[in-house]
Scaffold this active site. Sequence first.
Site, PDB file in Angstrom:
ATOM      1  N   ASP B 143       8.921 -44.205  46.485  1.00 56.50           N
ATOM      2  CA  ASP B 143       8.263 -43.212  45.074  1.00 56.50           C
ATOM      3  C   ASP B 143       7.129 -42.361  44.881  1.00 56.50           C
ATOM      4  O   ASP B 143       6.895 -41.245  45.144  1.00 56.50           O
ATOM      5  CB  ASP B 143       8.688 -43.784  43.330  1.00 56.50           C
ATOM      6  CG  ASP B 143      10.043 -44.175  43.246  1.00 56.50           C
ATOM      7  OD1 ASP B 143      11.434 -43.493  43.606  1.00 56.50           O
ATOM      8  OD2 ASP B 143       9.745 -45.169  42.758  1.00 56.50           O
ATOM      9  N   GLY B 189      13.996 -40.857  42.524  1.00 57.49           N
ATOM     10  CA  GLY B 189      12.823 -40.588  41.746  1.00 57.49           C
ATOM     11  C   GLY B 189      13.273 -39.607  40.328  1.00 57.49           C
ATOM     12  O   GLY B 189      14.046 -39.104  40.294  1.00 57.49           O
ATOM     13  N   GLU B 245      16.878 -37.425  40.498  1.00 61.70           N
ATOM     14  CA  GLU B 245      18.309 -37.805  39.767  1.00 61.70           C
ATOM     15  C   GLU B 245      17.442 -37.869  38.094  1.00 61.70           C
ATOM     16  O   GLU B 245      17.916 -37.624  37.140  1.00 61.70           O
ATOM     17  CB  GLU B 245      18.307 -39.582  39.912  1.00 61.70           C
ATOM     18  CG  GLU B 245      16.586 -40.129  39.996  1.00 61.70           C
ATOM     19  CD  GLU B 245      17.074 -41.850  40.329  1.00 61.70           C
ATOM     20  OE1 GLU B 245      17.955 -42.421  39.664  1.00 61.70           O
ATOM     21  OE2 GLU B 245      16.262 -42.558  40.957  1.00 61.70           O
TER      22      GLU B 245
END
Lengths: 407, 407
Positions: B143, B189, B245
């Site tokens: 991330d 994410g 997302e």
Amino acid sequence: MKKNVIVGQSGGPTAVINASLYGVVYEALNREDSFGTVYGMINGIEGFLNDRCMDMKPLELSGELELIKTTPGSYLGSCRYKLPENLDNPVYATLFEKFHAMNIGYFFYIGGNDSMDTVSKLSRYAEKTGSDIKVIGIPKTIDNDLVETDHTPGFGSAAKYIASTVREIGIDASVYDNKKSVTIVEIMGRHAGWLAAASALARKFDGDNPVLIYLPETDFDQELFLKKVAEALETTPNLVVCISEGIHDKNGTFICEFSSDIGVDAFGHKMLTGSGKYLENLVKDRLGVKVRSIELNVCQRCSSTMLSGTDQKEAIASGAYGVQCALEGETGKMIAFKRSSDEPYTIDYVTADVNLICNQEKTIPLDWITKDGTDVSQEFIAYAQPLIQGEVNVPTEKGVPKFAFRK
Amino acid sequence: MKKNVIVGQSGGPTAVINASLYGVVYEALNREDSFGTVYGMINGIEGFLNDRCMDMKPLELSGELELIKTTPGSYLGSCRYKLPENLDNPVYATLFEKFHAMNIGYFFYIGGNDSMDTVSKLSRYAEKTGSDIKVIGIPKTIDNDLVETDHTPGFGSAAKYIASTVREIGIDASVYDNKKSVTIVEIMGRHAGWLAAASALARKFDGDNPVLIYLPETDFDQELFLKKVAEALETTPNLVVCISEGIHDKNGTFICEFSSDIGVDAFGHKMLTGSGKYLENLVKDRLGVKVRSIELNVCQRCSSTMLSGTDQKEAIASGAYGVQCALEGETGKMIAFKRSSDEPYTIDYVTADVNLICNQEKTIPLDWITKDGTDVSQEFIAYAQPLIQGEVNVPTEKGVPKFAFRK
């Protein structure tokens, strides 16, 4: 006067359909004594009807042709265009007029069973009208469902991608190996289970994931499935199950159709989830265990990262062999593979009557599937293993694969 | 008497978290004059509490350690275990009794911000109780959302996978380039858009797909989105849109939450589809164009096929540097990267106070996102490009990647 060559691509893409294109074009360009101009149809026969063609020679000079060998997708663009059954339909006369106007003597079509239907019809029309155009099909399909050939270009790379990805998914799923979990991987294949079966090649040792593999060649029973999953979780706490998208019950109802019970979405569409998503919810509901479903999606057919060296070599060779056969006067044929040995792996390139191939579907022999329908046998492994061997070096630019594309 | 070393992995896996493990273990094993036994915790601190440890030396002798470098996932197994806020909780005394019983002098934890919370608490407890155990965090997360560091190991390989896969999806989508289509790619994410932003690296030329990129750093407006898609289709008939997302509207409602309008599935579960699936239905309904959505899923974090050479090198180096820092007496620190130049790309390894890092989240600077919120700026490209450079040769067996795993 030397005749010209035309080649097209049709149907869904694969990782090596462009390798077959390379094979046809390279071979034809290197026989200048036999062939005139080498043309590519843009968007297959549909684009050709709209006069969309390109000269392929400049690609060789610019170096683009080399790059095509490792570029997934259809460089020339594809189509899904079915020629009429009736050969008296005026579209045939139109097509052949265009062929003659372009002095085409050789027609190559790279595709699956629908594309072989085009090859069949064009070759029959040529015969009927006394045209001497040679019409040859070059096989391609990740589904591996063409009859009269040991396997098809495109399957090996897709199988290698699936085996490698399922192995990685298994590694990922086992990270919390002190907790139980189920991961369901949905793999392409509506009627033939070749691709899902290839997930068996992911195993690092006997009994490794995927522990359960379900194919459309057998009927799927939801209760038996739940029982098998519960049993498997006892020995494999992070279970990976691979399924074909086309698994169905004994009445032929696709498992994904059961999800339609859920009604319509915010837009009024029937919400049809995939088989994987349906089984995810089923396992969650009935076994109360952590579940995830993963749809491998288009990456199965478009990834260049897991190109099989064997597959790429055979795709190129079948394109080149097609050119040789056409030159020797063959027509109405598809290039096919005949295997003489698994180990060492040996195949011969042959031709097969395209009329026997089009609109047929080859599924996995039932005796290559275990009796309980949850795995494939050693025969399948021996068959599939050679097809995923060899790695291909894909050129890169700025850290990502470099691909050819029409400008 | 020489003190022993223990290392653990925690949180979600990445393609290079094992490369960091390799860095710690290799460095510690090669300083026999300074360290005693090198232990690995199985399933992080949670497993350690259940006395689950292994001696890492045999892995070096068997060659398994070398293989760990290119194996995705967490070799030692992971956990999501949050230590209590109150340092008087007896679990701390239990942990430190175990450390002392095993003569542990050095504790390394490889993970993201939750794992740095563990490093913070253990180092504070050590300080409070006068223990001289050195506690060091080694960063990892796809991330890329850790503060106090230029970037994190794991991001580069995930970004390379995403850039490469989106480029391939774009090739796949344009096969029927005589018809319009929209492909929506959903990328991991929840709060930070680093991964979705990396899809910009997929472009082969200016204006290439993905034409639109939506990140959670800005608000998502459905009507503006539809307008942008319709506009983009005019120049790019096969449009690829990449979304995080975690995209949300101006009220902070996740777009995927809108799909909950559809009610419950056959099992009574609320059917929450992803943001991609929701937008697929929205575009289909409102623009009437062919749409497909693709969720990149766990392959983003577990694929070995797109390991970034830079990422792997830095992951190893940060593990090894952590060992050196601990030996020099540092504790309560995370290894961090300080960039001095994009081109040539230059970073220094430094240490950062772990208390500033844990439970924080770094998002993309707003001035690295275009004003209309549909793309990233050149600053992002310059930042991310160096992180995906370099290819890694992954060993294979029988045509698939060969991975290390605990027997």
